[in-house]
Design a protein around this motif. Structure first.
Motif, mmCIF file in Angstrom:
data_model
loop_
_atom_site.group_PDB
_atom_site.id
_atom_site.type_symbol
_atom_site.label_atom_id
_atom_site.label_comp_id
_atom_site.label_asym_id
_atom_site.label_seq_id
_atom_site.Cartn_x
_atom_site.Cartn_y
_atom_site.Cartn_z
ATOM 1 N N CYS A 96 -1.694 15.033 -9.815
ATOM 2 C CA CYS A 96 -2.882 15.639 -9.228
ATOM 3 C C CYS A 96 -3.352 16.757 -10.160
ATOM 4 N N LYS A 97 -4.666 16.848 -10.355
ATOM 5 C CA LYS A 97 -5.225 17.916 -11.176
ATOM 6 C C LYS A 97 -6.398 18.571 -10.470
ATOM 7 N N ALA A 98 -6.456 19.886 -10.555
ATOM 8 C CA ALA A 98 -7.597 20.653 -10.051
ATOM 9 C C ALA A 98 -8.347 21.239 -11.235
ATOM 10 N N MET A 151 -11.213 17.646 -7.954
ATOM 11 C CA MET A 151 -9.826 17.191 -7.909
ATOM 12 C C MET A 151 -9.733 15.783 -8.485
ATOM 13 N N SER A 152 -8.662 15.533 -9.196
ATOM 14 C CA SER A 152 -8.474 14.228 -9.822
ATOM 15 C C SER A 152 -7.042 13.749 -9.658
ATOM 16 N N TRP A 153 -6.901 12.453 -9.705
ATOM 17 C CA TRP A 153 -5.589 11.815 -9.827
ATOM 18 C C TRP A 153 -5.517 11.169 -11.204
ATOM 19 N N TYR A 154 -4.417 11.402 -11.894
ATOM 20 C CA TYR A 154 -4.106 10.766 -13.152
ATOM 21 C C TYR A 154 -2.799 10.004 -12.973
ATOM 22 N N ARG A 155 -2.524 9.122 -13.925
ATOM 23 C CA ARG A 155 -1.223 8.455 -13.922
ATOM 24 C C ARG A 155 -0.756 8.241 -15.351
ATOM 25 N N SER A 181 0.828 -1.208 0.000
ATOM 26 C CA SER A 181 0.000 0.000 0.000
ATOM 27 C C SER A 181 0.858 1.252 0.000
ATOM 28 N N LEU A 182 0.295 2.301 -0.545
ATOM 29 C CA LEU A 182 0.876 3.639 -0.491
ATOM 30 C C LEU A 182 -0.257 4.642 -0.347
ATOM 31 N N ARG A 183 0.063 5.786 0.262
ATOM 32 C CA ARG A 183 -0.902 6.879 0.341
ATOM 33 C C ARG A 183 -0.272 8.121 -0.268
ATOM 34 N N LEU A 184 -0.867 8.584 -1.356
ATOM 35 C CA LEU A 184 -0.406 9.808 -1.991
ATOM 36 C C LEU A 184 -1.169 10.997 -1.435
ATOM 37 N N SER A 185 -0.488 12.127 -1.379
ATOM 38 C CA SER A 185 -1.110 13.385 -0.970
ATOM 39 C C SER A 185 -0.856 14.435 -2.035
ATOM 40 N N CYS A 186 -1.784 15.376 -2.138
ATOM 41 C CA CYS A 186 -1.622 16.511 -3.045
ATOM 42 C C CYS A 186 -2.064 17.758 -2.281
ATOM 43 N N ASP A 229 -7.832 24.306 -15.586
ATOM 44 C CA ASP A 229 -7.102 23.175 -14.985
ATOM 45 C C ASP A 229 -5.753 23.614 -14.441
ATOM 46 N N TYR A 230 -5.404 23.027 -13.290
ATOM 47 C CA TYR A 230 -4.053 23.138 -12.740
ATOM 48 C C TYR A 230 -3.522 21.731 -12.513
ATOM 49 N N TRP A 231 -2.218 21.562 -12.775
ATOM 50 C CA TRP A 231 -1.578 20.251 -12.622
ATOM 51 C C TRP A 231 -0.398 20.339 -11.662
ATOM 52 N N GLY A 232 -0.187 19.231 -10.948
ATOM 53 C CA GLY A 232 1.012 19.099 -10.151
ATOM 54 C C GLY A 232 2.154 18.531 -10.983
ATOM 55 N N GLN A 233 3.302 18.370 -10.339
ATOM 56 C CA GLN A 233 4.500 17.939 -11.056
ATOM 57 C C GLN A 233 4.630 16.418 -11.109
ATOM 58 N N GLY A 234 3.857 15.722 -10.301
ATOM 59 C CA GLY A 234 3.853 14.268 -10.326
ATOM 60 C C GLY A 234 4.731 13.634 -9.265
#
Length: 120
Positions: free
Chosen positions: A96-98, A34-38, A17-22, A108-113
């Motif tokens: 992570c996307k907002a 808010m969304s998670w993409y991969r 298991s892992l827990r991601l945070s944004c 849309d705003y995106w994180g760096q991953g």
């Protein structure tokens, strides 16, 4: 300025298991879905999970249903992705996307991953 900062990625064995945070800043977080993409190497970016801004309801890709859980904490301007029973095919960079949407227009705003690697 707007920032989305992902954290929590790493190397985990299959079944783990892992827990991601944004963590978000610079915009009115509670108004954004808010969304998670991969994105895995050589593949297109795919939607993993979304949580709405209002009711906070969630939707998941079929490939992660029953294993991943997305949540948001509007008090901390943070979304989470709890990933259980991880498989090698979950290996990817997770983003992570907002999104703020009004009618047919959206912003849309995106994180760096953050890298997630599932391997023994």
């Amino acid at each position: 300025q707007v920032q989305l900062v992902e954290s929590g990625g790493g190397l985990v064995q299959p079944g783990g298991s892992l827990r991601l945070s944004c963590a978000a800043s610079g915009f009115m977080f509670s108004r954004y879905a808010m969304s998670w993409y991969r994105q895995a190497p050589g593949k297109e970016r795919e939607l993993v999970a979304t949580v709405t801004s209002a009711a906070g309801s969630t939707n998941y890709a079929d490939s992660v249903k029953g294993r991943f859980t997305m949540s948001r904490d509007n008090g901390k301007n943070t979304v989470y992705l709890q990933m259980n029973s991880l498989k090698s095919e979950d290996t990817a960079v997770y983003y992570c996307k907002a999104r703020y949407q009004r009618g047919s227009s959206y912003l849309d705003y995106w994180g760096q991953g953050t890298q997630v690697t599932v391997s023994s």
